[in-house]
Structures are given as C-alpha cells and as structure tokens.
Motif scaffolding. Structure first.
Motif, mmCIF file in Angstrom:
data_model
loop_
_atom_site.group_PDB
_atom_site.id
_atom_site.type_symbol
_atom_site.label_atom_id
_atom_site.label_comp_id
_atom_site.label_asym_id
_atom_site.label_seq_id
_atom_site.Cartn_x
_atom_site.Cartn_y
_atom_site.Cartn_z
ATOM 1 N N THR A 77 0.679 -5.830 2.822
ATOM 2 C CA THR A 77 -0.439 -6.674 3.213
ATOM 3 C C THR A 77 -0.100 -8.129 2.896
ATOM 4 N N ILE B 8 0.874 -1.169 0.000
ATOM 5 C CA ILE B 8 0.000 0.000 0.000
ATOM 6 C C ILE B 8 0.911 1.220 0.000
ATOM 7 N N ARG C 261 -2.549 -6.509 7.601
ATOM 8 C CA ARG C 261 -1.978 -5.245 7.139
ATOM 9 C C ARG C 261 -0.863 -4.818 8.074
#
Length: 250
Positions: free
Chosen positions: A183, A159, A246
């Motif tokens: 992730t 991300i 995450r």
C-alpha cells in the motif's frame, strides 16, 4: 518525468473490442483472427490475448471521439517482446488511418506509447513482424500528472494476507492466501484548486472499482484507490489531500 496516474479517462470499459486483420490501410473484422481480444480491457494482467499474429489488428471503438495522449499496455511475458506493436487512430471503422506510435521492443511489465494528443473514436493496435505474446491489458487516455511532488515521506506498507490460527495445544499454523500487496500513502499539504478538481474528477471516474497505474517517476505500480481521497481546505483555494493506494497482483 513527473509522478502520474495512468487511468481510464475515455470509458474504455464500455468500448467495443473487435478482432481483425489489416491489408494496406483496410481493417477487416474477423472473429477468428485473434483469440480472447477482450482481455485487453478485463481489468486483469493475469491472462493475455492469444494468437495475436503478424498483421492482426485489435480495433477499439470508444463510441465517440475521445482524446488520447498515452497508451499504457502490459506484457506478462518473462522476456522482451520484439515484434512491433503499432498504434493508429481514425474516425473510420474500416480504415486504420494515421499511424500514431510504434513500440519495437516491449519489456516485461508495463510499457508506454506516447505521441501528440489526438481525438478519435477508433483506435487500432496492430501486431507487426510476428506473434505478439503476453499482451494482457491496455489503459488509454490522458494521465493525471501531479502538479507538485507529494510531501516527503511517502509511506508504504505490506499486506501479508496470511491467516494465523492457533491449535488447542497452542501451536500456530498459517494459511497464505496470496502474495503480499504493497500500500502507498501519498500526502499533499498544499495543492491548487485546479489540481484538487482534477483529483476529484479522477476519483469519480475510478472510485475503488477501476484499476489504474501509479507511476512514481521510476516504476509502474498497478493499483486501486484503497479509500476515498480526503481533502482539507488549508487556505483560500488551497487544499491538502491524502490518498491511499493498494497494489494489485493481477
């Protein structure tokens, strides 16, 4: 070692953290002995306890006797911490009791203290031989060990956290909010009812609120559940499960 989740299975966030000192086996509470001792359960590895000096002790009161087989802790220093970190347990609030584990060298990042499982209300963490710097977070309890390996092909994705905008002239410009986060997508195609029940209990405990550590058999990753665990019954008392984690930066 197998893949595991190290998580707060003893309701550590509701524990009472007390700073103090040790003489012989006696613990004496002292608010001035250590600074910011509460940071060991603040769900962040960004800031460390300070003034954790020789013979200073942090007492963790779990409220009632809880079972602990592993204590995971984080050192945010950039080098090894060579002062001993010694852990004790007892049913007494003033006697540190029985020595449980000793770590003489704590490398940067996560490290683990492990010994035979013990059930106690009070857990004591003592700095010995000098000032222990970089002590940021503690996770106590019994880890959830995977009964079998996830399916081949654990998926990872970054991300970026970059906001891209375009000016009236068509020029793109970017704002970077933080470093990238990873992730992890873990899939199990066939697990037992027992492991499914353990995952359900784990999920109910951490939800997407508590951070925990995913140990992938070589490295520790500080994570949250990114979404609810999805279970599908594939045969009688056999299930598939899909988990998304995450990474947490601090």
């Amino acid at each position: 070692m197998a893949k595991k989740f190290y998580y707060d299975s003893v309701d550590l966030l509701d524990a009472t953290i007390t700073a103090g000192t040790q003489s012989s086996s006696t613990f004496s509470a002292s608010a001035s002995a250590i600074t910011n001792e509460h940071r060991i359960i603040d769900q962040s590895i960004g800031q460390a306890v300070t003034s954790f000096d020789d013979e200073d002790v942090i007492r963790i009161d779990l409220g009632s006797a809880k079972t602990v087989s592993n204590i995971l802790y984080h050192n945010n220093s950039t080098s090894d911490e060579t002062d001993d970190l010694i852990i004790y347990y007892n049913s007494s609030a003033t006697n540190i009791g029985t020595q449980w584990a000793t770590n003489s060298i704590s490398p940067p990042g996560w490290d683990i203290s492990t010994a035979s499982s013990q059930t106690a209300q009070y857990w004591y963490i003592r700095s010995s031989s000098g000032t222990f710097s970089g002590f940021t977070e503690v996770i106590l309890g019994v880890p959830l060990e995977f009964e079998n390996e996830p399916d081949i092909g654990i998926a990872t994705q970054e991300i970026f956290a970059t906001d891209l905008n375009t000016s009236l002239g068509g020029v793109e410009y970017a704002n970077k909010r933080h470093e990238p986060k990873t992730t992890f997508q873990l899939n199990f195609s066939n697990i037992s009812q027992t492991f499914k029940n353990n995952l359900v209990s784990f999920e109910q405990d951490v939800t997407n609120f508590k951070k925990f550590v995913y140990y992938d058999d070589s490295s520790y990753h500080y994570v949250r559940l990114d979404s609810p665990i999805k279970f599908t019954e594939v045969a009688f008392e056999r299930f598939s499960a899909s988990l998304k984690l995450r990474e947490q930066l601090s």
